[in-house]
Design an enzyme around this catalytic site. Structure first.
Site, mmCIF file in Angstrom:
data_model
loop_
_atom_site.group_PDB
_atom_site.id
_atom_site.type_symbol
_atom_site.label_atom_id
_atom_site.label_comp_id
_atom_site.label_asym_id
_atom_site.label_seq_id
_atom_site.Cartn_x
_atom_site.Cartn_y
_atom_site.Cartn_z
ATOM 1 N N HIS A 54 24.453 53.629 57.847
ATOM 2 C CA HIS A 54 24.546 52.201 58.178
ATOM 3 C C HIS A 54 23.565 51.867 59.299
ATOM 4 O O HIS A 54 23.322 52.693 60.190
ATOM 5 C CB HIS A 54 25.975 51.854 58.596
ATOM 6 C CG HIS A 54 26.198 50.374 58.683
ATOM 7 N ND1 HIS A 54 25.832 49.650 59.787
ATOM 8 C CD2 HIS A 54 26.691 49.491 57.783
ATOM 9 C CE1 HIS A 54 26.106 48.365 59.557
ATOM 10 N NE2 HIS A 54 26.639 48.249 58.352
ATOM 11 N N LYS B 9 33.952 48.279 60.251
ATOM 12 C CA LYS B 9 33.302 48.670 61.503
ATOM 13 C C LYS B 9 34.378 49.114 62.512
ATOM 14 O O LYS B 9 35.351 49.730 62.106
ATOM 15 C CB LYS B 9 32.423 47.522 62.014
ATOM 16 C CG LYS B 9 31.488 47.029 60.891
ATOM 17 C CD LYS B 9 30.411 46.108 61.304
ATOM 18 C CE LYS B 9 29.560 45.743 60.078
ATOM 19 N NZ LYS B 9 28.402 44.956 60.398
ATOM 20 N N GLY C 292 25.685 40.306 60.395
ATOM 21 C CA GLY C 292 26.443 39.666 61.480
ATOM 22 C C GLY C 292 25.732 38.482 62.105
ATOM 23 O O GLY C 292 26.090 38.044 63.190
ATOM 24 N N GLU D 25 23.860 50.176 61.878
ATOM 25 C CA GLU D 25 24.410 50.309 63.237
ATOM 26 C C GLU D 25 24.397 51.766 63.696
ATOM 27 O O GLU D 25 24.237 52.052 64.880
ATOM 28 C CB GLU D 25 25.822 49.694 63.286
ATOM 29 C CG GLU D 25 25.734 48.173 63.235
ATOM 30 C CD GLU D 25 26.893 47.483 62.555
ATOM 31 O OE1 GLU D 25 27.953 48.090 62.388
ATOM 32 O OE2 GLU D 25 26.712 46.304 62.184
ATOM 33 N N SER E 274 25.998 39.263 55.958
ATOM 34 C CA SER E 274 26.558 37.905 55.996
ATOM 35 C C SER E 274 27.038 37.405 54.636
ATOM 36 O O SER E 274 26.865 36.235 54.313
ATOM 37 C CB SER E 274 25.550 36.934 56.627
ATOM 38 O OG SER E 274 25.277 37.303 57.967
ATOM 39 N N GLY F 41 30.943 42.835 55.717
ATOM 40 C CA GLY F 41 31.394 43.160 57.067
ATOM 41 C C GLY F 41 32.441 42.157 57.531
ATOM 42 O O GLY F 41 33.607 42.225 57.141
ATOM 43 N N GLU G 187 21.039 46.357 52.889
ATOM 44 C CA GLU G 187 21.498 45.499 53.968
ATOM 45 C C GLU G 187 20.327 45.188 54.898
ATOM 46 O O GLU G 187 20.046 45.972 55.823
ATOM 47 C CB GLU G 187 22.604 46.190 54.776
ATOM 48 C CG GLU G 187 23.824 46.560 53.960
ATOM 49 C CD GLU G 187 25.078 46.673 54.816
ATOM 50 O OE1 GLU G 187 26.023 45.946 54.532
ATOM 51 O OE2 GLU G 187 25.087 47.466 55.773
ATOM 52 N N ASN H 35 33.470 46.804 54.908
ATOM 53 C CA ASN H 35 33.188 47.680 56.047
ATOM 54 C C ASN H 35 33.790 47.041 57.289
ATOM 55 O O ASN H 35 33.277 46.044 57.787
ATOM 56 C CB ASN H 35 31.672 47.860 56.203
ATOM 57 C CG ASN H 35 31.321 48.646 57.453
ATOM 58 O OD1 ASN H 35 32.196 49.244 58.089
ATOM 59 N ND2 ASN H 35 30.040 48.658 57.818
HETATM 60 P P1 13P Z 1 28.346 41.238 57.962
HETATM 61 O O1 13P Z 1 28.923 40.910 56.589
HETATM 62 O O2 13P Z 1 29.308 40.966 59.059
HETATM 63 O O3 13P Z 1 27.008 40.586 58.139
HETATM 64 O O4 13P Z 1 28.116 42.815 58.001
HETATM 65 C C1 13P Z 1 27.437 43.436 56.959
HETATM 66 C C2 13P Z 1 27.554 44.898 57.097
HETATM 67 O O5 13P Z 1 26.991 45.484 58.001
HETATM 68 C C3 13P Z 1 28.359 45.638 56.122
HETATM 69 O O6 13P Z 1 28.150 46.997 56.211
#
Ligand code: 13P
Length: 229
Positions: free
Chosen positions: A84, A8, A156, A86, A186, A207, A150, A6
């Site tokens: 997601h 983002k 993140g 976010e 992560s 991510g 997640e 992903n």
């Molecule tokens: P990170 O791997 O950067 O923690 O992000 C995870 C994520 O939100 C994947 O959709």
């Protein structure tokens, strides 16, 4: 085993093309990249499997800023993320709207990765199970549906769920809905092996580490190795 990257709001068309040309998807694992809308076409041109990061539930209409499943299919996109954290945190996504997105996208012919996961204070209050039940229960049962667990506190932050925590959440999700479940939060080359080795972890939604060819390749290779063993 499925490894999805992903991206983002990272990588415009030029960076996307550069990444995809350099990235060799390893054999023995399904790999998907989810670039921003603006870069979908470049990613697909390189032959990789490409998902969008979001998709609307209507075919067309007055929904400024949204994109429909039909439009993505016309472009050649194979699937989409929905729900997601976010989107939930910053853009008002709810369990209900995430489920609408999933249902319509599946109906239209896309694959869907529906994201679920608890906030840190929800875990601290012992509400993880209730939150996952609430988020998973509106999702449709479908052969093209995958769920991504997640935990929001692990996204993140460098704080990863322990393999045991991931396994427990995945087993719960699978007891509610018999679909493959990816872990996200992560995931890095250093921790992918122990997470992916859990019996109910069917892959990863990556991510930050998916933005770099070397680290994404390493995670995909770990998944391929585990799939073979
Ligand atoms: P990170 O791997 O950067 O923690 O992000 C995870 C994520 O939100 C994947 O959709």
């Amino acid at each position: 085993m499925l490894i999805a990257g992903n991206w983002k709001m990272f990588k415009g068309p030029a960076e996307t093309l550069a990444f995809c040309r350099e990235f060799p998807p390893p054999d023995g694992v399904d790999v998907v990249v989810c670039p921003p809308y603006a870069s979908l076409r470049e990613a697909m041109a390189t032959g990789l499997t490409v998902y969008a990061q979001n998709v609307h539930w209507e075919r067309e209409g007055a929904f400024t800023g949204e994109v429909s499943a039909e439009m993505l299919l016309e472009l050649g996109v194979a699937g989409s993320l929905v729900g997601h954290s976010e989107r939930r945190q910053h853009f008002g996504e709810t369990d209900e709207t995430a489920a609408w997105r999933a249902e319509r996208a599946l109906e239209a012919g896309l694959a869907v990765i529906a994201c679920v996961g608890e906030l840190e204070n929800e875990r601290e209050r012992g509400e993880t199970e209730a939150v996952l039940r609430r988020q998973v229960s509106p999702l449709p049962r479908h052969e093209r549906l995958v769920v991504a667990y997640e935990p929001v506190w692990a996204i993140g932050t460098g704080k990863t769920a322990t393999p045991a925590m991931a396994q427990e959440a995945h087993a719960l999700i699978k007891s509610l809905l018999a679909v493959p479940v990816l872990y996200g939060g992560s995931v890095k080359p250093e921790n992918a092996g122990e997470l992916l080795a859990q019996p109910d972890v069917d892959g990863a939604l990556v991510g930050g580490a998916s933005l770099d060819v070397e680290s994404f390749t390493a995670i995909c290779q770990t998944a391929a190795r585990l799939s073979r063993s």
